[in-house]
Design an enzyme around this catalytic site. Structure first.
Site, PDB file in Angstrom:
ATOM      1  N   GLY A  89       0.847  -1.176   0.000  1.00 41.25           N
ATOM      2  CA  GLY A  89       0.000   0.000   0.000  1.00 41.25           C
ATOM      3  C   GLY A  89       0.884   1.228   0.000  1.00 41.25           C
ATOM      4  O   GLY A  89       1.853   1.297  -0.760  1.00 41.25           O
ATOM      5  N   SER A 121       5.918  -5.159  -1.239  1.00 42.69           N
ATOM      6  CA  SER A 121       5.775  -3.755  -1.618  1.00 42.69           C
ATOM      7  C   SER A 121       6.141  -2.855  -0.427  1.00 42.69           C
ATOM      8  O   SER A 121       7.278  -2.865   0.012  1.00 42.69           O
ATOM      9  CB  SER A 121       4.353  -3.501  -2.135  1.00 42.69           C
ATOM     10  OG  SER A 121       4.246  -2.224  -2.733  1.00 42.69           O
ATOM     11  N   ALA A 122       5.191  -2.105   0.117  1.00 40.52           N
ATOM     12  CA  ALA A 122       5.497  -1.263   1.281  1.00 40.52           C
ATOM     13  C   ALA A 122       6.031  -2.091   2.440  1.00 40.52           C
ATOM     14  O   ALA A 122       6.913  -1.650   3.187  1.00 40.52           O
ATOM     15  CB  ALA A 122       4.252  -0.492   1.713  1.00 40.52           C
ATOM     16  N   HIS A 158       8.700  -2.976  -7.009  1.00 40.71           N
ATOM     17  CA  HIS A 158       7.997  -2.701  -8.281  1.00 40.71           C
ATOM     18  C   HIS A 158       8.939  -2.037  -9.297  1.00 40.71           C
ATOM     19  O   HIS A 158       8.524  -1.164 -10.065  1.00 40.71           O
ATOM     20  CB  HIS A 158       6.790  -1.789  -8.053  1.00 40.71           C
ATOM     21  CG  HIS A 158       5.738  -2.329  -7.148  1.00 40.71           C
ATOM     22  ND1 HIS A 158       4.828  -3.294  -7.548  1.00 40.71           N
ATOM     23  CD2 HIS A 158       5.433  -2.041  -5.859  1.00 40.71           C
ATOM     24  CE1 HIS A 158       4.005  -3.568  -6.541  1.00 40.71           C
ATOM     25  NE2 HIS A 158       4.366  -2.832  -5.503  1.00 40.71           N
ATOM     26  N   GLU A 193       8.906  -6.800 -10.146  1.00 38.24           N
ATOM     27  CA  GLU A 193       7.804  -7.629  -9.652  1.00 38.24           C
ATOM     28  C   GLU A 193       8.108  -9.102  -9.901  1.00 38.24           C
ATOM     29  O   GLU A 193       8.628  -9.479 -10.949  1.00 38.24           O
ATOM     30  CB  GLU A 193       6.502  -7.203 -10.308  1.00 38.24           C
ATOM     31  CG  GLU A 193       6.073  -5.812  -9.886  1.00 38.24           C
ATOM     32  CD  GLU A 193       4.716  -5.416 -10.432  1.00 38.24           C
ATOM     33  OE1 GLU A 193       4.194  -6.123 -11.307  1.00 38.24           O
ATOM     34  OE2 GLU A 193       4.186  -4.384  -9.966  1.00 38.24           O
TER      35      GLU A 193
END
Length: 238
Positions: A89, A121-122, A158, A193
């Site tokens: 997020g 991700s985060a 990413h 990714e």
């Protein structure tokens, strides 16, 4: 310290399903025995956190009992968990909420004592020294960029470096080179990714679907090096 950390670039790879590519790597780290995992959903701006947890639970084996970390129960849930999972997020919101809940030191202590940590991700971003190489917009002030610091380098999830025709903004490489210029002693690992970093038993390995990129500064020269999948990156922990 017996840190066991899986830092995934993303929850999806290509057109694959949610955590489809990540699930085998997560299962390999957590094993095949039942356990209770604390899921930290704070990177989501949508605070219907139980929905986020349900999506994660549905994508992983049913033997894992995944408990939602909420602002009001964060300490108790994380303290009693056998594993910690942090979703993606907005990295600024994630870090803000973790500090507000006063659980950063608790997470560090548990992971340093062997509790597995999984983040994408985060959730991967915060395993580095700071969140200075996040791709996210600073929608909230976390008070500090200092993250969990399990790795002495930065992570850029990413990762891609595409120059669109007619687009005059900076490419990802240019943004990362800006960071390296101002912080020449801090390497950056850019994770496309489908790739991930796996730290287990003192060994750091690049795993997943492909190669990653290492950005460094040597004698004021910016260097970009391809890291082949399955590379042993333990030397970067020094």
């Amino acid at each position: 310290m017996n840190q066991r950390i899986l830092a995934l670039s993303s929850s999806r790879t290509g057109n694959g399903g949610y955590l489809e590519a990540a699930a085998p790597m997560i299962g390999k780290l957590l094993g095949t025995h039942p356990l209770t995992a604390a899921f930290i959903p704070f990177a989501s701006v949508d605070t219907a956190y139980e929905n986020y947890t349900h999506a994660v639970s549905s994508a992983l084996p049913a033997i894992y009992n995944i408990i939602t970390v909420m602002p009001g129960n964060a300490w108790d849930v994380i303290a009693s968990a056998e594993a910690i999972i942090t979703g993606g997020g907005n990295t600024f919101k994630l870090l803000h909420d973790l500090y507000k809940a006063n659980v950063m030191d608790l997470i560090k202590e548990k992971i340093n004592n062997g509790t597995p940590y999984i983040g994408w991700s985060a959730g991967a971003n915060i395993t580095g020294a700071t969140i200075g190489t996040t791709n996210d917009m600073p929608i909230i002030d976390p008070g500090t960029f200092r993250a969990l610091g399990f790795f002495p380098f930065q992570i850029n999830p990413h990762y891609h470096n595409i120059q669109l025709p007619g687009f005059n903004g900076e490419t990802r490489d240019q943004r990362l080179q800006e960071f390296i210029t101002l912080h020449p002693a801090v390497p950056v690992i850019a994770l496309p990714e489908g790739t991930a970093l796996l730290l287990d038993n003192g060994t750091l390995q690049l795993t997943g679907a492909g190669d990653a990129i290492l950005f460094t500064n040597r004698n004021n020269q910016l260097l970009k090096k391809t890291l082949p999948v399955n590379s042993d990156l333990t030397c970067l922990l020094q």
